[in-house]
Scaffold this active site. Sequence first.
Site, PDB file in Angstrom:
ATOM      1  N   ASN A 156       0.807  -1.232   0.000  1.00 17.69           N
ATOM      2  CA  ASN A 156       0.000   0.000   0.000  1.00 17.69           C
ATOM      3  C   ASN A 156       0.835   1.275   0.000  1.00 17.69           C
ATOM      4  O   ASN A 156       0.354   2.322  -0.439  1.00 17.69           O
ATOM      5  CB  ASN A 156      -1.013  -0.005   1.143  1.00 17.69           C
ATOM      6  N   GLU A 254       4.219  -3.766  12.352  1.00 20.19           N
ATOM      7  CA  GLU A 254       3.158  -2.759  12.223  1.00 20.19           C
ATOM      8  C   GLU A 254       2.033  -3.413  11.438  1.00 20.19           C
ATOM      9  O   GLU A 254       2.238  -3.844  10.303  1.00 20.19           O
ATOM     10  CB  GLU A 254       3.673  -1.506  11.492  1.00 20.19           C
ATOM     11  N   CYS A 288      -3.292   1.503   6.732  1.00 16.66           N
ATOM     12  CA  CYS A 288      -3.539   0.960   8.075  1.00 16.66           C
ATOM     13  C   CYS A 288      -4.123   2.040   8.975  1.00 16.66           C
ATOM     14  O   CYS A 288      -4.762   1.741   9.978  1.00 16.66           O
ATOM     15  CB  CYS A 288      -2.268   0.376   8.663  1.00 16.66           C
TER      16      CYS A 288
HETATM   17  N1  NDP Z   1      -0.972  -2.533   7.964  1.00 18.45           N
HETATM   18  C1  NDP Z   1      -0.853  -2.329   6.682  1.00 18.45           C
HETATM   19  O1  NDP Z   1      -0.345  -1.314   6.258  1.00 18.45           O
HETATM   20  C2  NDP Z   1      -1.311  -3.386   5.745  1.00 18.45           C
HETATM   21  C3  NDP Z   1      -2.330  -4.234   6.083  1.00 18.45           C
HETATM   22  N2  NDP Z   1      -2.737  -5.167   5.198  1.00 18.45           N
HETATM   23  C4  NDP Z   1      -3.889  -6.017   5.574  1.00 18.45           C
HETATM   24  O2  NDP Z   1      -3.626  -7.334   5.203  1.00 18.45           O
HETATM   25  C5  NDP Z   1      -4.619  -7.832   4.324  1.00 18.45           C
HETATM   26  C6  NDP Z   1      -3.998  -8.832   3.363  1.00 18.45           C
HETATM   27  O3  NDP Z   1      -2.990  -8.217   2.582  1.00 18.45           O
HETATM   28  P1  NDP Z   1      -1.653  -9.026   2.216  1.00 18.45           P
HETATM   29  O4  NDP Z   1      -0.931  -8.332   1.140  1.00 18.45           O
HETATM   30  O5  NDP Z   1      -1.994 -10.463   1.962  1.00 18.45           O
HETATM   31  O6  NDP Z   1      -0.821  -8.870   3.568  1.00 18.45           O
HETATM   32  P2  NDP Z   1       0.367  -9.728   4.130  1.00 18.45           P
HETATM   33  O7  NDP Z   1       0.553  -9.405   5.558  1.00 18.45           O
HETATM   34  O8  NDP Z   1       0.218 -11.168   3.789  1.00 18.45           O
HETATM   35  O9  NDP Z   1       1.626  -9.197   3.288  1.00 18.45           O
HETATM   36  C7  NDP Z   1       2.567  -8.252   3.742  1.00 18.45           C
HETATM   37  C8  NDP Z   1       3.975  -8.725   3.383  1.00 18.45           C
HETATM   38  O10 NDP Z   1       4.258  -9.949   4.065  1.00 18.45           O
HETATM   39  C9  NDP Z   1       4.657 -10.948   3.122  1.00 18.45           C
HETATM   40  N3  NDP Z   1       4.298 -12.264   3.635  1.00 18.45           N
HETATM   41  C10 NDP Z   1       3.156 -12.976   3.422  1.00 18.45           C
HETATM   42  N4  NDP Z   1       3.226 -14.163   4.075  1.00 18.45           N
HETATM   43  C11 NDP Z   1       4.424 -14.207   4.697  1.00 18.45           C
HETATM   44  C12 NDP Z   1       5.084 -15.174   5.518  1.00 18.45           C
HETATM   45  N5  NDP Z   1       4.518 -16.343   5.842  1.00 18.45           N
HETATM   46  N6  NDP Z   1       6.307 -14.885   6.007  1.00 18.45           N
HETATM   47  C13 NDP Z   1       6.902 -13.714   5.708  1.00 18.45           C
HETATM   48  N7  NDP Z   1       6.339 -12.770   4.916  1.00 18.45           N
HETATM   49  C14 NDP Z   1       5.114 -12.998   4.430  1.00 18.45           C
HETATM   50  C15 NDP Z   1       3.936 -10.537   1.851  1.00 18.45           C
HETATM   51  O11 NDP Z   1       4.481 -11.158   0.719  1.00 18.45           O
HETATM   52  P3  NDP Z   1       3.657 -11.387  -0.662  1.00 18.45           P
HETATM   53  O12 NDP Z   1       2.326 -10.763  -0.504  1.00 18.45           O
HETATM   54  O13 NDP Z   1       4.516 -10.771  -1.661  1.00 18.45           O
HETATM   55  O14 NDP Z   1       3.565 -12.846  -0.865  1.00 18.45           O
HETATM   56  C16 NDP Z   1       4.144  -9.026   1.894  1.00 18.45           C
HETATM   57  O15 NDP Z   1       5.453  -8.693   1.500  1.00 18.45           O
HETATM   58  C17 NDP Z   1      -5.219  -6.587   3.707  1.00 18.45           C
HETATM   59  O16 NDP Z   1      -6.521  -6.793   3.287  1.00 18.45           O
HETATM   60  C18 NDP Z   1      -5.143  -5.611   4.849  1.00 18.45           C
HETATM   61  O17 NDP Z   1      -6.242  -5.803   5.713  1.00 18.45           O
HETATM   62  C19 NDP Z   1      -2.125  -5.318   3.982  1.00 18.45           C
HETATM   63  C20 NDP Z   1      -1.111  -4.507   3.603  1.00 18.45           C
HETATM   64  C21 NDP Z   1      -0.648  -3.441   4.445  1.00 18.45           C
HETATM   65  O1  AKG Z   2      -1.215   7.251   7.149  1.00 18.35           O
HETATM   66  C1  AKG Z   2      -0.075   7.171   6.706  1.00 18.35           C
HETATM   67  O2  AKG Z   2       0.496   8.120   6.176  1.00 18.35           O
HETATM   68  C2  AKG Z   2       0.703   5.904   6.838  1.00 18.35           C
HETATM   69  C3  AKG Z   2      -0.152   4.695   6.687  1.00 18.35           C
HETATM   70  C4  AKG Z   2       0.609   3.446   6.809  1.00 18.35           C
HETATM   71  O3  AKG Z   2       1.660   3.391   7.377  1.00 18.35           O
HETATM   72  C5  AKG Z   2       0.070   2.206   6.247  1.00 18.35           C
HETATM   73  O4  AKG Z   2      -1.042   2.208   5.736  1.00 18.35           O
HETATM   74  O5  AKG Z   2       0.789   1.195   6.295  1.00 18.35           O
END
Ligand code: NDP
Ligand code: AKG
Length: 486
Positions: A156, A254, A288
């Site tokens: 994101n 995070e 997030c």
């Molecule tokens: N807090 C935030 O900013 C975020 C929250 N989310 C939340 O997560 C949901 C799912 O999104 P998603 O992209 O699947 O999030 P993930 O937590 O799965 O992905 C985040 C990162 O972790 C990696 N990853 C996935 N599985 C593993 C593992 N077993 N060990 C180590 N690394 C791993 C992913 O790799 P890859 O995907 O390349 O396989 C990616 O680089 C969203 O709908 C949202 O609710 C998602 C993104 C950001």
């Molecule tokens: O609100 C922001 O600027 C940061 C948001 C963020 O860190 C995220 O979505 O992972």
Amino acid sequence: MLKTEEKSYLNFINGNWKASDSGETKEVLNPADRNDVVGFIQRSTLDDVNEAVASAKAAKESWRKLSGNDRGNYLYKVANILESRLDDVAETLTREMGKTLPEAKGETARGVAILRYYAGEGLREVGDVIPSTDSKGIMYTTRTPLGVVGVITPWNFPVAIPIWKMAPALIYGNTVVIKPATEAAATAAKVIECFAEAGLPDGVVNMVTGSGSVVGERLADHPDVNGISFTGSDKTGKHIGQVALARGAKYQLEMGGKNPVIVADDADLDLAVKATISGGLSSTGQKCTATSRVIVQSAVYDTFKEKLLSKIEELTIGNGLEDGNWMGPSASESQLETVLSYIEKGKEEGATLLTGGNRLTDAAYKDGNFVEPTVFENVNNDMTIAKEEIFGPVLALIKVDTFEEAMKLANDTEYGLSAAVFTENIRKMLTFIDDIEVGLVRVNAETAGVELQAPFGGMKSSSSHSREQGRAAIEFFTSIKTVFIK
Ligand SMILES: NC(=O)C1=CN([C@@H]2O[C@H](COP(=O)(O)OP(=O)(O)OC[C@H]3O[C@@H](n4cnc5c(N)ncnc54)[C@H](OP(=O)(O)O)[C@@H]3O)[C@@H](O)[C@H]2O)C=CC1
Ligand SMILES: O=C(O)CCC(=O)C(=O)O
């Protein structure tokens, strides 16, 4: 329409761009137009990760021994290179994950600013002088890097998040292996190109792309990775934390949010509406820190609702590369499916759909992952849409009579990242600041949008309780040594 070229992105290991041992790549598609291939990224193997970690390990002693000033000068160079490529990086970002071009440019400029902030950190103080009980003794603290840091990032914020983890890791003397999210790995590769061209010593920065379950998992469990910094989902974060803990590595997580806005009966409603839309719907709700629960006092509920719905009507949705579009698509087909399934859950569980709720399928949208901005009312805290992170443009309106009730509902969540209150009343502000259980407390300001020089992180299930960014980053990326000399 702006268009960046289609290209193959390689891994970056020990100062060289190289293909994965697997010989396989993955196609990256534009979420606004699935016919548009953004590029190809490496599907890496365990051996690729092992090689990257070995190169980071080999580089760590000489990098640690450089002065902070010298490390800072490298970061200034990276910042200048990224700044000179801002348009290209931002266009790739928009094309790869869908946020609008102005948002992508803002994020890239933020990446430049973060690099410069941490470059300056190389000349700031690192420890304290502490009086010893021994009058002939000198006692002070200094800091030492962790060693090799694994960085696992989401899709994101594919420019800002890798940089806000890598820049402090590097300035405090660590070497890095980054595994960016697959959905945004081409953008991350363009950021790493800036590090490569700034001439950092071989092995100091490495990037390996590929699936989380292979590349990410290996980074988390590799015995030579001394610390792991992760942003992403709750489920993956907690798993990575357990893997790191089991082998005694330091970790920083995070994760999600379910961020509330309280609109008090004395609030400036126009301001509250603007901030709710910006906080909840910009970047298609994929932050997030996004606003998802809007708790409104009954005295102003109807007026607030009317103003909110009328402003949402005006939003323009479409390909983020085209001028005039305010909201782009969901970043992937699977993210869109997740959002639509939450909308269905909301309806099934009895919330009232006020606007939106559908995938957009007309000609301009049919090849992309577009969903309407969506607002529910009659939502209560037992409903799934009030409890789980949706990561889409969905707002849940919750009507309450009193400010006390609003506070109670705002805190009734497993998450604790960000929260905002809209009020002109100092007593309500102070109650909110004191009692809200979040890491980012916002008064008359939207829940999203953090400043790079301030600590960032959450309470409860939103984080591992450490903080990123600002000077707070030093706590994760270094260990304290307490020195006594006599
Ligand atoms: N807090 C935030 O900013 C975020 C929250 N989310 C939340 O997560 C949901 C799912 O999104 P998603 O992209 O699947 O999030 P993930 O937590 O799965 O992905 C985040 C990162 O972790 C990696 N990853 C996935 N599985 C593993 C593992 N077993 N060990 C180590 N690394 C791993 C992913 O790799 P890859 O995907 O390349 O396989 C990616 O680089 C969203 O709908 C949202 O609710 C998602 C993104 C950001
Ligand atoms: O609100 C922001 O600027 C940061 C948001 C963020 O860190 C995220 O979505 O992972």
